[in-house]
Every structure is written in structure tokens, then in C-alpha cells.
Design a protein around this motif. Structure first.
Motif, short mmCIF file in Angstrom:
data_model
loop_
_atom_site.label_atom_id
_atom_site.label_comp_id
_atom_site.label_asym_id
_atom_site.label_seq_id
_atom_site.Cartn_x
_atom_site.Cartn_y
_atom_site.Cartn_z
N GLU A 18 25.10 86.91 50.86
CA GLU A 18 24.58 87.48 49.61
C GLU A 18 24.67 89.00 49.64
O GLU A 18 24.99 89.64 48.64
CB GLU A 18 23.14 87.02 49.39
N ARG A 19 24.37 89.60 50.77
CA ARG A 19 24.48 91.06 50.88
C ARG A 19 25.93 91.51 50.73
O ARG A 19 26.22 92.53 50.09
CB ARG A 19 23.91 91.52 52.23
N ARG A 21 28.25 89.98 48.98
CA ARG A 21 28.57 89.86 47.55
C ARG A 21 28.02 91.06 46.78
O ARG A 21 28.67 91.61 45.89
CB ARG A 21 27.98 88.57 46.99
N ARG A 22 26.81 91.47 47.09
CA ARG A 22 26.18 92.60 46.41
C ARG A 22 26.95 93.89 46.66
O ARG A 22 27.21 94.67 45.74
CB ARG A 22 24.74 92.75 46.88
N ASP A 23 27.35 94.13 47.91
CA ASP A 23 28.03 95.37 48.24
C ASP A 23 29.45 95.42 47.67
O ASP A 23 29.96 96.49 47.33
CB ASP A 23 28.05 95.58 49.76
N LYS A 25 30.31 94.18 44.77
CA LYS A 25 30.13 94.57 43.37
C LYS A 25 29.78 96.04 43.24
O LYS A 25 30.22 96.71 42.30
CB LYS A 25 29.05 93.70 42.72
N ALA A 26 28.96 96.54 44.17
CA ALA A 26 28.58 97.95 44.14
C ALA A 26 29.82 98.84 44.29
O ALA A 26 29.96 99.85 43.60
CB ALA A 26 27.58 98.25 45.25
N ARG A 169 23.84 99.97 41.68
CA ARG A 169 24.30 98.98 40.73
C ARG A 169 23.97 99.47 39.33
O ARG A 169 23.13 100.37 39.15
CB ARG A 169 23.58 97.64 40.99
#
Length: 200
Positions: A18-19, A21-23, A25-26, A169
Motif C-alpha cells: 500500500e505504501r 502504491r501511494r508513493d 502516485k505521489a 498528494r
């Protein structure tokens, strides 16, 4: 007890994934709203540029979740770590959509590898020195997360230098208050000068 260990492994894998995926997108968000020139131009003395960072991270991820687990990318990968740094910049005939599309397709293949393999699934990194070349999914997931996070941080600074845009974000972005920024920067500058002169 064995079932409890598997639950911990799955929880750890899900958290790391999950981290990641978040990074991802960032990092991509740092390209939003930029002209072709600003997305590609060198922004440091060593030539670091925003779209090149995306290309580089996509290549890193494709290799680590691909070749390392005998799942090579079906797409040709740019050469990396060579004399011309071709994975760190974008040629004029490469489009932004091509680079972003490659990164997104890489996500899909990487996500399939992460989802299908256990954290202790063995892998081999031929470009790492022995005895570290033999590894597992957990180590690679941590490594790629670190690479992605590091380059997303680079992108934060580069984008701030282009137009002052900050935030991790879109939902974290706030309206830029130029007066407040100027005052804040001046305060830091004054503290640095006072410390340097011994007049703190």
C-alpha cells in the motif's frame, strides 16, 4: 502458530504494498500541470529532471519485480547505470504519455508478482554482489519502496523549484501564500547568518 505467522506476513506485505502504491502516485502527481519543457528540463547540475525520475523508477521497478523473480518485462527496458544515464532522462521522441504508460503497466506486472508470491519467495539479483544476490520478495519490496520514496522526495524538491508547488498528494496541496513563504524563508536565512557569524 503457523497460521499466525502467515497473517503477520500478509499484514506486512499489504502495508508495504500500500505504501508503494501511494508513493508511485505521489511521484506521478509531480508532473501534473507542467509544460513539456518543465517536465523534461535538467533542474540540477547533474541533470536530474522530473520525467526522467519517473522513467528511472519505472525501469527499477520493472527489473526488480521482473528479472529478479524470473518474470522479465515483456517491454524493452532502457539501459541503466551506463555512461549516458539513458534511464534518467527522456529523449525528444519519447512522449510523456509513453513514459507514464510504461510506469502504469509496470505497476500492474509488479502488483501481480507481489500478490502472487509469498514474502519469503526466493529471487536473485544478478547485478548485486555475492552473497547478497540471493534474496526474497520481502527484501525486494523494501528496496523498491525505498527507491520510489527517495525519488519521490527528489521530485518534491524539483517541483517546488519549478513553480513552488508542494505537497505529497493532491489532497495535501494548499494555496500558496507568497508573503508567508517569503517571511518564513527570511527567518531561516537570518538564523543561518546569525549562527555563521557567532551572534546567535
Amino acid at each position: 502458530m503457523a497460521g499466525s505467522g502467515r497473517m503477520v506476513d500478509e499484514s506486512a506485505k499489504n502495508s508495504l504494498h500500500e505504501r508503494l502504491r501511494r508513493d508511485r502516485k505521489a511521484l506521478l502527481w509531480k508532473l501534473d500541470g507542467l509544460s513539456e519543457y518543465d517536465a523534461r528540463r535538467p533542474l540540477t547540475v547533474t541533470g536530474t529532471n522530473l520525467l526522467g525520475l519517473v522513467k528511472h523508477v519505472a525501469s527499477v521497478e520493472a527489473r526488480y519485480f521482473g528479472e529478479v523473480f524470473d518474470r522479465p518485462s515483456p517491454e524493452p527496458l532502457p539501459r541503466w547505470q551506463d555512461h549516458d544515464g539513458s534511464d534518467l532522462w527522456v529523449a525528444a521522441d519519447e512522449t510523456r504519455d509513453q513514459i507514464i504508460g510504461f510506469y502504469r503497466r509496470t505497476w500492474e506486472r509488479s502488483d501481480a508478482t507481489i500478490d502472487e508470491l509469498a514474502l519469503d519467495a526466493p529471487g536473485h539479483v544478478p547485478w548485486w554482489p555475492e552473497p547478497h544476490a540471493d534474496t526474497n520478495l520481502f527484501a525486494i519490496l523494501v528496496h523498491v519502496l525505498g527507491e520510489t520514496n527517495r525519488h519521490a522526495g527528489h521530485a518534491d524538491i524539483l517541483r517546488e523549484g519549478v513553480d513552488g508547488r508542494t505537497g505529497m498528494r493532491p489532497e495535501h496541496e494548499t494555496q500558496i501564500d507568497e508573503d508567508a513563504r517569503t517571511t518564513y524563508r527570511a527567518k531561516i536565512e537570518q538564523a543561518a547568518r546569525s549562527a555563521a557569524s557567532g551572534k546567535a
